[in-house]
Write an enzyme that holds these catalytic residues in place. Structure first.
Site, mmCIF file in Angstrom:
data_model
loop_
_atom_site.group_PDB
_atom_site.id
_atom_site.type_symbol
_atom_site.label_atom_id
_atom_site.label_comp_id
_atom_site.label_asym_id
_atom_site.label_seq_id
_atom_site.Cartn_x
_atom_site.Cartn_y
_atom_site.Cartn_z
ATOM 1 C CG ASP A 149 16.827 18.675 37.862
ATOM 2 O OD1 ASP A 149 18.308 19.657 36.801
ATOM 3 O OD2 ASP A 149 15.762 19.425 37.657
ATOM 4 C CD1 TRP A 150 22.700 19.007 41.425
ATOM 5 C CD2 TRP A 150 24.710 18.089 40.869
ATOM 6 N NE1 TRP A 150 22.937 18.461 42.697
ATOM 7 C CE2 TRP A 150 24.183 17.981 42.325
ATOM 8 C CE3 TRP A 150 26.306 17.575 40.674
ATOM 9 C CZ2 TRP A 150 25.323 17.623 43.353
ATOM 10 C CZ3 TRP A 150 26.557 16.871 41.092
ATOM 11 C CH2 TRP A 150 26.050 16.929 42.848
ATOM 12 C CD GLU A 151 17.937 21.423 34.731
ATOM 13 O OE1 GLU A 151 17.702 21.807 33.290
ATOM 14 O OE2 GLU A 151 16.773 21.213 35.407
ATOM 15 C CD GLU A 152 22.455 25.918 38.453
ATOM 16 O OE1 GLU A 152 21.044 25.988 38.060
ATOM 17 O OE2 GLU A 152 21.783 24.052 38.317
ATOM 18 N NE ARG A 162 24.489 24.710 30.937
ATOM 19 C CZ ARG A 162 23.587 23.391 30.944
ATOM 20 N NH1 ARG A 162 23.788 22.985 29.210
ATOM 21 N NH2 ARG A 162 22.637 23.125 30.699
#
Length: 223
Positions: free
Chosen positions: A58-61, A73
Site C-alpha cells: 500500500d504505497w499511495e503517496e 501529488r
C-alpha cells in the site's frame, strides 16, 4: 491478509504531509539498494518462508505515471522539475518538464518493479500486488455523461496499458472498491464497482506474471 504500508516495507521515498523528504522524497533520489536490503530483512521476520496468503503493498503517496500525480501529488512534479534545473542547468526550460517526467517515471518503475521481483522471489507462494492497481478513476460522473454510468475515466485504458511492466511482475491485482461518501447507499455503487472490476479483469486477461501462459493473474477487490 498482510498489508505493507510505506513504513513497513523497505525505504519507500515520499514527501511527508509537512513537506519533509522521507528516504529521499522523490523516487529519483531514493536509495534502491538500501530499500531492497531492508525489505529482505523485514520479510524474514514478518512472513513465514512458506507464506501463501494475500500480500498488499500500500504505497499511495505518488503514482508511477507522471500525469496521475495531480492535486496534492503535484508537488512530486514540481520538485522533479526543480531537480532537473539543479542537476542540468544546460537544459532549456521548455525541455525541463519532459526530462523531469522521464526521470520520475523511470525511477518510479524501478522502485515498484524491483520491489515486486524481490518479494515474489523471497515469498513465491504469496499473492503480491499493489493496492489500487489497476485504476479506473470513476468516482465522479464523466463530463460527457448525462447521468453517472460508472465507466472509467477517459484515457484510463491507455494509462493502464503503459503499466504492463507492473502487471507482469504482480501475482495478484488489488483494485480498490472503496466507496466515496456520495455513493454510499446509492444504486450507482454497483456501476462503480462493476467498471473497476471490468478494467482489472481486462488487464489480467492481457498480462500475466512473468508472461506466463499457465494461469490468469487473480483479481482480488480491496475494500
Amino acid at each position: 491478509m498482510s498489508i505493507f504500508y510505506r513504513d513497513r516495507l523497505g525505504e519507500y521515498p515520499y514527501l511527508s504531509h509537512d513537506g519533509r523528504r522521507m528516504n529521499g522524497g522523490l523516487p529519483q533520489l531514493g536509495d534502491l539498494s538500501a530499500h531492497l536490503s531492508l525489505t529482505v530483512a523485514q520479510l524474514s521476520y514478518l512472513l513465514r518462508p512458506n507464506f501463501s496468503g494475500l500480500a498488499v503493498i500500500d504505497w499511495e503517496e505518488w503514482q508511477p505515471l507522471w500525469e496521475s500525480n495531480f492535486g496534492s501529488r503535484m508537488e512530486y512534479r514540481r520538485l522533479s522539475k526543480q531537480l532537473v534545473r539543479q542537476e542540468r542547468p544546460d537544459v532549456l526550460e521548455k525541455n525541463v518538464a519532459l526530462l523531469a517526467r522521464q526521470q520520475f517515471e523511470e525511477s518510479a518503475q524501478v522502485f515498484m518493479e524491483e520491489t515486486l521481483r524481490l518479494v515474489v522471489r523471497n515469498r513465491p507462494k504469496g499473492f503480491w500486488g499493489f493496492y489500487g492497481f489497476p485504476s479506473c478513476l470513476n468516482k465522479h460522473k464523466r463530463k460527457t455523461d448525462k447521468t453517472y454510468t460508472g465507466r472509467c475515466h477517459k484515457g484510463t485504458r491507455k494509462q493502464n496499458d503503459r503499466l504492463s511492466w507492473l502487471w507482469t511482475q504482480s501475482t495478484a491485482l488489488y483494485p480498490s472498491i472503496y466507496l466515496p461518501e456520495r455513493l454510499a447507499g446509492s444504486p450507482d455503487t454497483a456501476l462503480m464497482v462493476r467498471h473497476r472490476l471490468l478494467e482489472a479483469l481486462r488487464v489480467a486477461s492481457l498480462w500475466r506474471h512473468g508472461n506466463s501462459t499457465d494461469h490468469t493473474t487473480p483479481v482480488l477487490p480491496y475494500a
